[in-house]
Write an enzyme that holds these catalytic residues in place. Structure first.
Site, PDB file in Angstrom:
ATOM      1  N   GLU A 363       0.828  -1.227   0.000  1.00 37.88           N
ATOM      2  CA  GLU A 363       0.000   0.000   0.000  1.00 37.88           C
ATOM      3  C   GLU A 363       0.859   1.272   0.000  1.00 37.88           C
ATOM      4  OE1 GLU A 363      -3.760   0.018   1.801  1.00 37.88           O
ATOM      5  OE2 GLU A 363      -3.911  -2.163   1.827  1.00 37.88           O
TER       6      GLU A 363
HETATM    7  N1  CAA Z   1      -4.426  11.152  -2.994  1.00 40.75           N
HETATM    8  C1  CAA Z   1      -5.195  11.663  -4.005  1.00 40.75           C
HETATM    9  N2  CAA Z   1      -4.706  11.880  -5.233  1.00 40.75           N
HETATM   10  C2  CAA Z   1      -3.414  11.613  -5.436  1.00 40.75           C
HETATM   11  C3  CAA Z   1      -2.564  11.096  -4.441  1.00 40.75           C
HETATM   12  C4  CAA Z   1      -3.131  10.868  -3.156  1.00 40.75           C
HETATM   13  N3  CAA Z   1      -2.419  10.349  -2.160  1.00 40.75           N
HETATM   14  N4  CAA Z   1      -1.325  10.908  -4.969  1.00 40.75           N
HETATM   15  C5  CAA Z   1      -1.392  11.302  -6.236  1.00 40.75           C
HETATM   16  N5  CAA Z   1      -2.642  11.729  -6.531  1.00 40.75           N
HETATM   17  C6  CAA Z   1      -3.143  12.256  -7.803  1.00 40.75           C
HETATM   18  C7  CAA Z   1      -2.411  13.544  -8.170  1.00 40.75           C
HETATM   19  O1  CAA Z   1      -3.033  14.659  -7.592  1.00 40.75           O
HETATM   20  C8  CAA Z   1      -2.533  13.540  -9.672  1.00 40.75           C
HETATM   21  O2  CAA Z   1      -3.819  13.949 -10.043  1.00 40.75           O
HETATM   22  P1  CAA Z   1      -4.049  14.952 -11.289  1.00 40.75           P
HETATM   23  O3  CAA Z   1      -3.384  14.335 -12.470  1.00 40.75           O
HETATM   24  O4  CAA Z   1      -5.525  15.057 -11.391  1.00 40.75           O
HETATM   25  O5  CAA Z   1      -3.374  16.221 -10.900  1.00 40.75           O
HETATM   26  C9  CAA Z   1      -2.454  12.053 -10.025  1.00 40.75           C
HETATM   27  O6  CAA Z   1      -2.819  11.338  -8.839  1.00 40.75           O
HETATM   28  C10 CAA Z   1      -1.077  11.615 -10.473  1.00 40.75           C
HETATM   29  O7  CAA Z   1      -0.205  11.952  -9.430  1.00 40.75           O
HETATM   30  P2  CAA Z   1       1.303  12.330  -9.683  1.00 40.75           P
HETATM   31  O8  CAA Z   1       1.418  13.284 -10.832  1.00 40.75           O
HETATM   32  O9  CAA Z   1       1.835  12.761  -8.368  1.00 40.75           O
HETATM   33  O10 CAA Z   1       1.881  10.927 -10.161  1.00 40.75           O
HETATM   34  P3  CAA Z   1       3.285  10.295  -9.875  1.00 40.75           P
HETATM   35  O11 CAA Z   1       3.401   9.178 -10.823  1.00 40.75           O
HETATM   36  O12 CAA Z   1       4.357  11.313  -9.824  1.00 40.75           O
HETATM   37  O13 CAA Z   1       3.151   9.723  -8.356  1.00 40.75           O
HETATM   38  C11 CAA Z   1       2.391   8.175  -6.713  1.00 40.75           C
HETATM   39  C12 CAA Z   1       2.063   8.990  -7.951  1.00 40.75           C
HETATM   40  C13 CAA Z   1       2.025   8.991  -5.487  1.00 40.75           C
HETATM   41  C14 CAA Z   1       3.835   7.749  -6.623  1.00 40.75           C
HETATM   42  C15 CAA Z   1       1.490   6.945  -6.880  1.00 40.75           C
HETATM   43  O14 CAA Z   1       1.834   6.244  -8.040  1.00 40.75           O
HETATM   44  C16 CAA Z   1       1.501   6.003  -5.699  1.00 40.75           C
HETATM   45  O15 CAA Z   1       0.861   6.245  -4.687  1.00 40.75           O
HETATM   46  N6  CAA Z   1       2.231   4.856  -5.858  1.00 40.75           N
HETATM   47  C17 CAA Z   1       2.170   3.790  -4.873  1.00 40.75           C
HETATM   48  C18 CAA Z   1       1.123   2.804  -5.278  1.00 40.75           C
HETATM   49  C19 CAA Z   1       0.695   1.947  -4.145  1.00 40.75           C
HETATM   50  O16 CAA Z   1       0.509   2.396  -3.024  1.00 40.75           O
HETATM   51  N7  CAA Z   1       0.481   0.675  -4.459  1.00 40.75           N
HETATM   52  C20 CAA Z   1      -0.025  -0.233  -3.487  1.00 40.75           C
HETATM   53  C21 CAA Z   1      -0.669  -1.377  -4.193  1.00 40.75           C
HETATM   54  S1  CAA Z   1      -2.094  -1.946  -3.438  1.00 40.75           S
HETATM   55  C22 CAA Z   1      -1.605  -2.987  -2.196  1.00 40.75           C
HETATM   56  O17 CAA Z   1      -0.479  -3.067  -1.782  1.00 40.75           O
HETATM   57  C23 CAA Z   1      -2.771  -3.684  -1.636  1.00 40.75           C
HETATM   58  C24 CAA Z   1      -2.572  -4.956  -0.951  1.00 40.75           C
HETATM   59  O18 CAA Z   1      -2.863  -5.975  -1.509  1.00 40.75           O
HETATM   60  C25 CAA Z   1      -2.237  -4.959   0.498  1.00 40.75           C
END
Ligand code: CAA
Length: 379
Positions: A363
């Site tokens: 996550e």
């Molecule tokens: N809350 C709401 N919106 C968010 C956000 C958040 N925490 N983080 C990013 N966003 C939105 C941004 O505002 C942006 O929106 P707009 O295009 O409308 O402006 C969009 O998402 C893209 O964001 P970024 O431009 O910041 O994208 P990025 O690629 O630079 O970074 C990231 C994004 C934060 C790294 C994201 O990819 C991320 O959170 N990665 C981790 C994924 C993750 O947590 N995976 C877990 C898998 S599920 C799991 O583990 C479940 C299980 O089985 C236990």
């Protein structure tokens, strides 16, 4: 500021504590050794209302607040983090988004059964080449009239083989990057959907983590959640809440290890006195207790903000980042307090140490949480 829990919250905490001791503790070592999913126990968790705690009662949920949810996860995780991750995924990553963004028909068809634990859900975002970099989705969903054809592979999926309902993220328009990602409800057993290999893991070995393969899986248009292109926002918003669940899990793992170390330190004697009377051990216990208390405040604060309808994205990232690091530190120290006994399965702390590691990874890794926090600070 009020740090007191309500009577209802205390009752939930007590029920979860009792359930963990009575139902999860027996067999937890065997399930870990054999990598066996706690199927029977998860069924009972559903019967007790733990699988859809925050869902509106009109969809068969418990209608509870996030603090109650955090308290329940914390108690279960003290003993069995494999059972608690199944609960966390079902509540936070599956039920929450479906309730918030699903159509009434989707809620009646799926949420009502997920909330009781009659069926389990899975959240299918990660792919072989899209973990932290979640925008790089390769799975595609091509529209063909009144249905989509889904093709691709998902990795590391919790509840992978035990779920019946899967939320699957896929590109509907790869030209649009993350704004071309959509999310769909896929049912187990649909043609072309295959549950792949089970991962042989370091910790949470009772949790069933699988890859999933989709080949021309026909998904009706009415199973898309929200509009086309809404999937990435949906995933991020869902994960903001999911991270509170994992932070609570980490807090529970740390607390469980600490309680075992504290009890052991009063029983075990060296140099003519209980080891709790040696300053080396006292200082370890003091550090463990302090870190756990600080983590607890962050976790409860994030849950409280969510309940108040405030922005909680960076609070949940802080809670997960800190609580997972505390879980790792505390479990390592709990093994150390136990000495040689800590290194064998019978004393539970080595399992908790192995289980703790995943809370820094899934996550959103600790590094991803730092990205979320720093972007908010620097905005
Ligand atoms: N809350 C709401 N919106 C968010 C956000 C958040 N925490 N983080 C990013 N966003 C939105 C941004 O505002 C942006 O929106 P707009 O295009 O409308 O402006 C969009 O998402 C893209 O964001 P970024 O431009 O910041 O994208 P990025 O690629 O630079 O970074 C990231 C994004 C934060 C790294 C994201 O990819 C991320 O959170 N990665 C981790 C994924 C993750 O947590 N995976 C877990 C898998 S599920 C799991 O583990 C479940 C299980 O089985 C236990």
């Amino acid at each position: 500021m009020n740090f007191e829990l309500s009577e209802e919250q205390l009752a939930v905490q007590e029920a979860a504590r009792e359930f963990a001791r009575q139902e999860l503790l027996p067999g937890v070592i065997d399930r870990d050794t054999q990598a066996k999913f706690p199927l029977e126990q998860v069924k009972k968790m559903g019967e007790l209302g733990f699988m859809g705690m925050m869902v509106d009662p009109k969809y068969n949920g418990g209608g509870m607040d996030s603090i109650s949810y955090v308290l329940a996860i914390e108690e279960l995780s003290k003993i069995d983090a494999s059972a608690s991750v199944s609960m966390s995924v079902n509540n936070s990553l599956v039920c929450w988004g479906l309730e918030k963004y699903g159509t009434e028909a989707q809620k009646q068809k799926y949420l009502t059964r997920l909330a009781t634990g009659e069926v389990l859900g899975a959240f299918c975002l990660s792919e072989p080449e899209a973990g932290s970099d979640a925008t790089s989705q390769r799975t595609t969903a091509e529209i063909k009239g009144d249905y989509y054809l889904i093709n691709g592979t998902k990795n590391w999926i919790t509840n992978g083989s035990s779920a019946s309902i899967y939320l699957v993220f896929a590109q509907t328009d790869s030209q649009k990057g993350h704004k071309g990602i959509s999310v769909f409800i896929v049912e187990r057993g649909w043609e072309g959907f295959v549950v792949g290999k089970k991962e042989d893991k370091l910790g949470i070995r009772g949790s069933d983590t699988h890859s999933l393969m989709f080949t021309d899986v026909k998904v009706p248009v009415e199973n898309r959640i929200g509009e086309e292109g809404f999937g990435f926002t949906y995933a991020m918003e869902t994960l903001n809440g999911g991270r509170i669940g994992i932070a609570a899990q980490a807090l529970g793992i740390a607390s469980g290890a600490y309680e075992l170390a504290l009890a052991y330190s009063k029983e075990r004697k060296t140099f003519g006195k209980p080891i709790s009377q040696h300053q080396a051990i006292q200082f370890k216990l003091a550090d463990m207790a302090t870190q756990i208390e600080a983590a607890r405040l962050l976790v409860y604060k994030a849950a409280w903000l969510k309940d108040q309808g405030e922005d909680y994205a960076h609070a949940s990232a802080m809670a997960k980042l800190y609580a997972s690091e505390v879980a790792m530190n505390v479990t390592i120290e709990a093994v150390q307090v136990h000495g040689g006994y800590g290194y064998v399965k019978e004393y539970h702390v080595e399992r908790l140490m192995r289980d703790a590691k995943i809370t820094q990874i899934y996550e959103g890794t600790s590094e991803i949480q730092r990205i979320v926090i720093s972007r908010k600070i620097l905005k």
